[in-house]
Scaffold this active site. Sequence first.
Site, PDB file in Angstrom:
ATOM      1  N   GLY A  37      23.306 106.825  35.059  1.00 37.29           N
ATOM      2  CA  GLY A  37      24.648 107.201  34.661  1.00 37.29           C
ATOM      3  C   GLY A  37      25.682 106.440  35.456  1.00 37.29           C
ATOM      4  N   LYS A  51      24.099  97.332  30.940  1.00 36.25           N
ATOM      5  CA  LYS A  51      25.481  97.512  31.420  1.00 36.25           C
ATOM      6  C   LYS A  51      25.775  96.601  32.600  1.00 36.25           C
ATOM      7  CE  LYS A  51      24.611  99.896  35.343  1.00 36.25           C
ATOM      8  NZ  LYS A  51      25.223  99.807  36.689  1.00 36.25           N
ATOM      9  N   ARG A  77      28.768  95.815  42.330  1.00 29.31           N
ATOM     10  CA  ARG A  77      28.262  94.503  42.737  1.00 29.31           C
ATOM     11  C   ARG A  77      28.259  93.525  41.571  1.00 29.31           C
ATOM     12  NH1 ARG A  77      24.885  98.192  45.147  1.00 29.31           N
ATOM     13  NH2 ARG A  77      23.186  97.896  43.668  1.00 29.31           N
ATOM     14  N   GLU A 121      21.450  93.514  40.222  1.00 28.49           N
ATOM     15  CA  GLU A 121      20.414  93.559  39.192  1.00 28.49           C
ATOM     16  C   GLU A 121      20.798  92.806  37.925  1.00 28.49           C
ATOM     17  OE1 GLU A 121      17.426  94.418  39.260  1.00 28.49           O
ATOM     18  OE2 GLU A 121      17.061  96.081  40.633  1.00 28.49           O
TER      19      GLU A 121
END
Length: 341
Positions: free
Chosen positions: A142, A197, A261, A287
């Site tokens: 989330g 995302k 990030r 990521e």
Amino acid sequence: MHVSPNRERTPRMTIVGAGSWGTTIASLAARNVPVLLWAREPGLAERISTTHENPDYLAGHSLHPELKATASLPAAAEQADVVVMAVPTHAFRQVLAELTPHVRPWVPVVSLAKGFEEGTNNRMTEVITEELPGHPAGVLSGPTLAKEVLAGLAAAAVIAMPDLSVAQRLQSLMRTSLFRVYTGTDVIGVEVGGAVKNVVAIAAGMADGFGTGDNTRAMVISRGVAEMTRLGVAMGGDPATFAGLTGLGDAIATSISPLSRNRTLGVQLAQGKTVDEVTRSSRMVTEGVRASRASRELAEKFGVDAPIIGEIDAVVNEGRTPREAFRGLLHVEPATEGEAG
């Protein structure tokens, strides 16, 4: 969920990985159940247990005084009634394999990682199922920026498990008055949203870095979520998931927050820095760099049109400049609003 012979005993949770989000979840859950946090570095584990702080990732934030940490992976695994994996995707399988011999049967394993496995493009619950067959595998995800959550600002996440009753039992272990945890069964959708995302946030950060304005940023986020939705549905996710916390909600938070990030990477790329220059300056994992390649390959595999994902992958993995990427996106011929492009 594993039930001990003593049914009255409070379940014990192990969090594997003492980064910012793993530590935050450990501190929150410690209000509800005994929690043991595994840190790779013995010095960090000692610091968390004795001074109740994680100076490596959450300097200046106090942790729950009942939270304990260890550098022994077997000790962490053996005590667990619930295992929460909070390690980055590139180390996920290796750490899970080390953990496997020490985990009791049927203990649920929950992933906090937001990405795909490099090389296989597997979701993290697929990795869990391969390494720990027979264990319920799920995901918690989330719009949850760790420092805001740990500071006591209200936030919400979704825990998705194939069995809703297991998700509901885990929900009670993790939620607090200001950290709301919703339940669901769309594991695929929640995982795809959490991974893609990050790619959208890099694109939004690039827009910010160019100073293109809020209209452009909104366009990038909304069209990025459309690509996320098309890919997630093609992979078996529920379309409604991508309009919720783990899709649109997470994309907004990650795309606009200076704490993100992935957004920060996009800003700095637009300002002329390279991926290596940005990532070397932080010990935290971005990521979106790995997720962009996996997302692009998955989009190609499932026949999904995903121009934003493709352009971001070209920038972070193939040397395309951010300005070239934006020029490419501006030349995409628009279709109807609900379609590709």
